[in-house]
Design a protein around this motif. Sequence first.
Motif, mmCIF file in Angstrom:
data_model
loop_
_atom_site.group_PDB
_atom_site.id
_atom_site.type_symbol
_atom_site.label_atom_id
_atom_site.label_comp_id
_atom_site.label_asym_id
_atom_site.label_seq_id
_atom_site.Cartn_x
_atom_site.Cartn_y
_atom_site.Cartn_z
ATOM 1 N N ASN A 30 62.419 71.321 1.313
ATOM 2 C CA ASN A 30 61.292 70.430 1.552
ATOM 3 C C ASN A 30 61.660 69.371 2.587
ATOM 4 O O ASN A 30 60.863 69.054 3.481
ATOM 5 C CB ASN A 30 60.858 69.769 0.248
ATOM 6 N N GLN A 173 54.617 63.965 5.557
ATOM 7 C CA GLN A 173 55.719 64.499 4.755
ATOM 8 C C GLN A 173 57.066 63.979 5.239
ATOM 9 O O GLN A 173 57.909 63.568 4.437
ATOM 10 C CB GLN A 173 55.695 66.029 4.800
ATOM 11 N N ASN A 176 57.691 60.401 4.242
ATOM 12 C CA ASN A 176 58.059 60.238 2.839
ATOM 13 C C ASN A 176 59.573 60.268 2.666
ATOM 14 O O ASN A 176 60.158 59.455 1.947
ATOM 15 C CB ASN A 176 57.416 61.338 1.982
ATOM 16 N N GLU A 191 58.649 54.459 -5.954
ATOM 17 C CA GLU A 191 57.876 54.945 -7.100
ATOM 18 C C GLU A 191 56.439 55.239 -6.690
ATOM 19 O O GLU A 191 55.852 56.232 -7.138
ATOM 20 C CB GLU A 191 57.916 53.906 -8.219
ATOM 21 N N ALA A 194 56.464 58.446 -4.800
ATOM 22 C CA ALA A 194 56.665 59.569 -5.720
ATOM 23 C C ALA A 194 55.366 59.985 -6.405
ATOM 24 O O ALA A 194 55.186 61.169 -6.741
ATOM 25 C CB ALA A 194 57.707 59.203 -6.761
ATOM 26 N N MET A 195 54.461 59.050 -6.594
ATOM 27 C CA MET A 195 53.186 59.362 -7.233
ATOM 28 C C MET A 195 52.359 60.321 -6.367
ATOM 29 O O MET A 195 51.525 61.079 -6.874
ATOM 30 C CB MET A 195 52.391 58.082 -7.477
ATOM 31 N N ASN A 196 52.586 60.289 -5.055
ATOM 32 C CA ASN A 196 51.837 61.148 -4.133
ATOM 33 C C ASN A 196 52.645 62.344 -3.645
ATOM 34 O O ASN A 196 52.122 63.162 -2.872
ATOM 35 C CB ASN A 196 51.393 60.322 -2.912
ATOM 36 N N ASN A 197 53.901 62.437 -4.063
ATOM 37 C CA ASN A 197 54.769 63.505 -3.546
ATOM 38 C C ASN A 197 55.642 64.031 -4.681
ATOM 39 O O ASN A 197 56.621 63.400 -5.060
ATOM 40 C CB ASN A 197 55.633 62.970 -2.401
ATOM 41 N N PRO A 198 55.320 65.218 -5.235
ATOM 42 C CA PRO A 198 56.058 65.777 -6.370
ATOM 43 C C PRO A 198 57.549 65.983 -6.087
ATOM 44 O O PRO A 198 58.387 65.829 -6.989
ATOM 45 C CB PRO A 198 55.362 67.105 -6.635
ATOM 46 N N VAL A 199 57.894 66.333 -4.842
ATOM 47 C CA VAL A 199 59.305 66.586 -4.527
ATOM 48 C C VAL A 199 60.084 65.283 -4.517
ATOM 49 O O VAL A 199 61.201 65.215 -5.048
ATOM 50 C CB VAL A 199 59.439 67.311 -3.166
ATOM 51 N N LYS A 201 59.300 62.724 -6.216
ATOM 52 C CA LYS A 201 59.340 62.332 -7.632
ATOM 53 C C LYS A 201 60.499 63.027 -8.327
ATOM 54 O O LYS A 201 61.221 62.423 -9.134
ATOM 55 C CB LYS A 201 58.032 62.701 -8.315
ATOM 56 N N GLU A 202 60.699 64.301 -8.030
ATOM 57 C CA GLU A 202 61.828 65.039 -8.618
ATOM 58 C C GLU A 202 63.153 64.435 -8.198
ATOM 59 O O GLU A 202 64.086 64.344 -9.007
ATOM 60 C CB GLU A 202 61.772 66.507 -8.201
#
Length: 202
Positions: A30, A173, A176, A191, A194-199, A201-202
């Motif tokens: 990613n 992207q 981010n 944080e 991360a709310m708008n980007n799952p990767v 967030k991981e």
Amino acid sequence: MEKIKDINRLNDVFFKSLLGSKERKNLTLNFLNSILNKDEDSYFVDINFLDKERLPDIETGKVPELDILAKLNDGTLINVEIQVTKQEYFSKRSLYYWSRLYAYQLNKGQNYDELKQTITINLLNFNYLPYKTCHNSYHVYNDKTQDMLIDDLELHFIELNKFKLSDIRKLRQAENWIAYFSPKCTDEQREAIAMNNPVIKE
């Protein structure tokens, strides 16, 4: 569980663990697809991390100290470097590392058409280039026509201190990831990203 705060994301060990581990290769893919602005037709879909210690050495030559070295599903070689301390001749160092990787591909008897694109991505925690933009890339072009001679050479310089965080909801992207590593970005802002980007967030 209490959240871990104030992680130094430019720490060498943390960086290699995050993006240089086969267990987290989805994060690395990613990151690469985002930074290199790949579309759906050209996405890298798999990555194989290579042994950085097995680069063929030139007798008495300077040995590259690589952070992350990998081969992508189409054969592209990639090197990702994190550099915290300012170096006056960093562009020469980056080109030297690139050249060693490019030459690394061929064994005796192989043809030159077997050479694959080689990309270096440098994450710098200092200002180096004379531009306001934080992400600049370089290729080999014709001086007059600006036509690309060959796309095998690609160098990226990301100057983290030049990144300006605006509307988190409108970040691309690549932005981010730059924000994630930027020392200017707070944990609270990460944080929100991360709310708008799952990767992320991981």
